[in-house]
Design a protein around this motif. Structure first.
Motif, PDB file in Angstrom:
ATOM      1  N   GLY A 123      28.559   3.194 -35.793  1.00 50.12           N
ATOM      2  CA  GLY A 123      29.836   2.735 -35.551  1.00 50.12           C
ATOM      3  C   GLY A 123      30.237   1.750 -36.758  1.00 50.12           C
ATOM      4  O   GLY A 123      31.350   1.732 -37.125  1.00 50.12           O
ATOM      5  N   HIS A 124      29.239   1.267 -36.965  1.00 49.41           N
ATOM      6  CA  HIS A 124      29.371   0.147 -38.374  1.00 49.41           C
ATOM      7  C   HIS A 124      29.675   0.895 -39.557  1.00 49.41           C
ATOM      8  O   HIS A 124      30.636   0.504 -40.132  1.00 49.41           O
ATOM      9  CB  HIS A 124      28.286  -0.755 -38.472  1.00 49.41           C
ATOM     10  CG  HIS A 124      28.373  -1.398 -39.802  1.00 49.41           C
ATOM     11  ND1 HIS A 124      28.446  -2.858 -39.785  1.00 49.41           N
ATOM     12  CD2 HIS A 124      28.074  -1.058 -41.023  1.00 49.41           C
ATOM     13  CE1 HIS A 124      28.621  -3.142 -41.131  1.00 49.41           C
ATOM     14  NE2 HIS A 124      28.300  -2.216 -41.991  1.00 49.41           N
ATOM     15  N   GLU A 125      29.101   2.075 -39.781  1.00 46.57           N
ATOM     16  CA  GLU A 125      29.271   2.898 -40.928  1.00 46.57           C
ATOM     17  C   GLU A 125      30.706   3.675 -40.642  1.00 46.57           C
ATOM     18  O   GLU A 125      31.341   3.871 -41.782  1.00 46.57           O
ATOM     19  CB  GLU A 125      28.078   3.854 -41.098  1.00 46.57           C
ATOM     20  CG  GLU A 125      26.844   3.251 -41.237  1.00 46.57           C
ATOM     21  CD  GLU A 125      26.730   2.376 -42.294  1.00 46.57           C
ATOM     22  OE1 GLU A 125      27.590   2.387 -43.379  1.00 46.57           O
ATOM     23  OE2 GLU A 125      25.907   1.503 -42.409  1.00 46.57           O
ATOM     24  N   ILE A 126      31.077   4.206 -39.510  1.00 46.33           N
ATOM     25  CA  ILE A 126      32.312   4.621 -39.299  1.00 46.33           C
ATOM     26  C   ILE A 126      33.449   3.675 -39.622  1.00 46.33           C
ATOM     27  O   ILE A 126      34.567   3.866 -40.329  1.00 46.33           O
ATOM     28  CB  ILE A 126      32.343   5.182 -37.912  1.00 46.33           C
ATOM     29  CG1 ILE A 126      31.439   6.461 -37.754  1.00 46.33           C
ATOM     30  CG2 ILE A 126      33.927   5.736 -37.631  1.00 46.33           C
ATOM     31  CD1 ILE A 126      31.502   6.802 -36.247  1.00 46.33           C
ATOM     32  N   ASP A 184      31.265  -4.551 -38.669  1.00 46.75           N
ATOM     33  CA  ASP A 184      30.314  -4.994 -37.444  1.00 46.75           C
ATOM     34  C   ASP A 184      31.611  -5.037 -36.267  1.00 46.75           C
ATOM     35  O   ASP A 184      31.005  -4.323 -35.097  1.00 46.75           O
ATOM     36  CB  ASP A 184      29.799  -6.490 -37.733  1.00 46.75           C
ATOM     37  CG  ASP A 184      28.502  -6.345 -38.511  1.00 46.75           C
ATOM     38  OD1 ASP A 184      27.956  -5.534 -38.855  1.00 46.75           O
ATOM     39  OD2 ASP A 184      28.112  -7.332 -38.911  1.00 46.75           O
ATOM     40  N   LEU A 185      32.709  -5.616 -36.394  1.00 48.80           N
ATOM     41  CA  LEU A 185      33.633  -5.752 -35.336  1.00 48.80           C
ATOM     42  C   LEU A 185      34.142  -4.350 -34.901  1.00 48.80           C
ATOM     43  O   LEU A 185      34.276  -4.153 -33.626  1.00 48.80           O
ATOM     44  CB  LEU A 185      34.591  -6.837 -35.432  1.00 48.80           C
ATOM     45  CG  LEU A 185      33.873  -8.191 -35.795  1.00 48.80           C
ATOM     46  CD1 LEU A 185      35.137  -9.127 -36.048  1.00 48.80           C
ATOM     47  CD2 LEU A 185      33.247  -8.731 -34.447  1.00 48.80           C
ATOM     48  N   ILE A 186      34.380  -3.522 -36.086  1.00 45.57           N
ATOM     49  CA  ILE A 186      34.992  -2.224 -35.679  1.00 45.57           C
ATOM     50  C   ILE A 186      33.907  -1.274 -34.751  1.00 45.57           C
ATOM     51  O   ILE A 186      34.250  -0.591 -34.019  1.00 45.57           O
ATOM     52  CB  ILE A 186      35.438  -1.497 -36.819  1.00 45.57           C
ATOM     53  CG1 ILE A 186      36.525  -2.368 -37.643  1.00 45.57           C
ATOM     54  CG2 ILE A 186      36.080   0.166 -36.668  1.00 45.57           C
ATOM     55  CD1 ILE A 186      37.180  -1.547 -39.046  1.00 45.57           C
ATOM     56  N   GLY A 187      32.815  -1.464 -35.355  1.00 42.09           N
ATOM     57  CA  GLY A 187      31.580  -0.577 -34.794  1.00 42.09           C
ATOM     58  C   GLY A 187      31.356  -1.112 -33.351  1.00 42.09           C
ATOM     59  O   GLY A 187      31.077  -0.316 -32.566  1.00 42.09           O
ATOM     60  N   GLU A 200      23.647  -4.270 -27.118  1.00 43.99           N
ATOM     61  CA  GLU A 200      22.533  -3.853 -27.905  1.00 43.99           C
ATOM     62  C   GLU A 200      22.837  -4.198 -29.442  1.00 43.99           C
ATOM     63  O   GLU A 200      21.991  -4.067 -30.130  1.00 43.99           O
ATOM     64  CB  GLU A 200      22.171  -2.495 -27.511  1.00 43.99           C
ATOM     65  CG  GLU A 200      21.650  -2.289 -26.238  1.00 43.99           C
ATOM     66  CD  GLU A 200      20.326  -2.999 -26.096  1.00 43.99           C
ATOM     67  OE1 GLU A 200      19.741  -3.139 -27.271  1.00 43.99           O
ATOM     68  OE2 GLU A 200      19.819  -3.357 -25.218  1.00 43.99           O
ATOM     69  N   SER A 201      24.138  -4.236 -29.808  1.00 42.30           N
ATOM     70  CA  SER A 201      24.370  -4.486 -31.352  1.00 42.30           C
ATOM     71  C   SER A 201      23.711  -6.009 -31.743  1.00 42.30           C
ATOM     72  O   SER A 201      23.431  -6.079 -33.002  1.00 42.30           O
ATOM     73  CB  SER A 201      25.870  -4.767 -31.382  1.00 42.30           C
ATOM     74  OG  SER A 201      26.517  -5.704 -30.720  1.00 42.30           O
TER      75      SER A 201
END
Length: 258
Positions: A123-126, A184-187, A200-201
């Motif tokens: 999610g972070h990478e997206i 981080d927040l978008i993910g 779990e993040s």
């Protein structure tokens, strides 16, 4: 001074006013189509230089997580279809490039110990892609160099570096602390909306911190410290948990297994 003023005026005519998914104002100089082409070219070359893991289990696992998150992702960068590759490399890392190109190293499986933690990584990478962080990096480099001729002035090594790939495409260059924190927040939001446990993040970054090794002081690093990342994630956890509960109520419970 006058010359710099006129250069600024010229540059401003090329700037596309943009706002990131978190509402942050951005300086964007390059068209999405050009960035997507750059990302696709860099990814194609990387696939020729880094061993690819073709195992069914690893690819099914990663694609299951990616598919669940893309189903709740809003992308305005013109990506027509996303490509996911698992690279056989013991480095605990992952990356994404403009054009919807995602790479996950097998070494990440030992740090992201379950599907929810890997969902935080992906999610972070997206988030980097949909927030146009690569475009911002290229645009900032061009502004610093006083040039508005984006693609003409970028050779292949510079393009790779601007997109986050080292000279040998085996080293991933960090984004700025601002970009990393935003991703981080978008993910966190993407994983929660797609049915993965957002708590779990934080555990992921506990695992990353436990790896130890020599880490620079946060003020000297382009990455936020592990402690800062966990603090920021916890601060946003209330909203993420609400999104997760809503996703579960809608039947979003990804059954991704390695």
């Amino acid at each position: 001074m006058i010359r710099n003023f006129y250069l600024l005026l010229v540059v401003l005519t090329f700037i596309h006013c943009s706002t990131s998914p978190t509402g942050r104002r951005q300086i964007i100089l390059v068209k999405d189509g050009e960035m997507n082409e750059m990302g696709t070219d860099a990814f194609s070359e990387m696939k020729t230089k880094t061993p690819i893991d073709s195992s069914v289990s690893a690819n099914s696992y990663v694609n299951c997580i990616v598919s669940a998150q893309l189903a709740v992702t809003t992308d305005t960068t013109g990506v027509e279809s996303w490509e996911v590759v698992v690279f056989r490399d013991n480095t605990p890392n992952a990356f994404a490039l403009p054009g919807g190109k995602i790479g996950v190293y097998t070494g990440m499986f030992s740090v992201a110990k379950n599907k929810d933690q890997l969902a935080a990584v992906i999610g972070h990478e997206i988030g980097h892609v949909i927030a146009r962080h690569g475009n911002e990096r290229v645009s900032q480099n061009q502004l610093a160099g006083g040039s508005v001729k984006i693609l003409e002035s970028l050779g292949k090594p510079t393009v790779a570096g601007a997109l986050g790939l080292g000279a040998k495409f085996g080293v991933l260059l960090p984004f700025s602390r601002e970009h990393e924190s935003e991703a981080d927040l978008i993910g966190l939001e993407l994983m929660a909306k797609s049915g993965f446990d957002p708590r779990e993040s934080v555990n992921l970054w506990k695992n990353m911190s436990a790896l130890g090794g020599s880490k620079p002081n946060e003020l000297l690093s382009t990455h936020p410290s592990d402690a800062t990342r966990m603090k920021n994630l916890n601060a946003a956890m209330g909203n993420a948990l609400a999104l997760w509960e809503k996703a579960k109520a809608e039947g979003k419970r990804p059954n991704c297994q390695l």
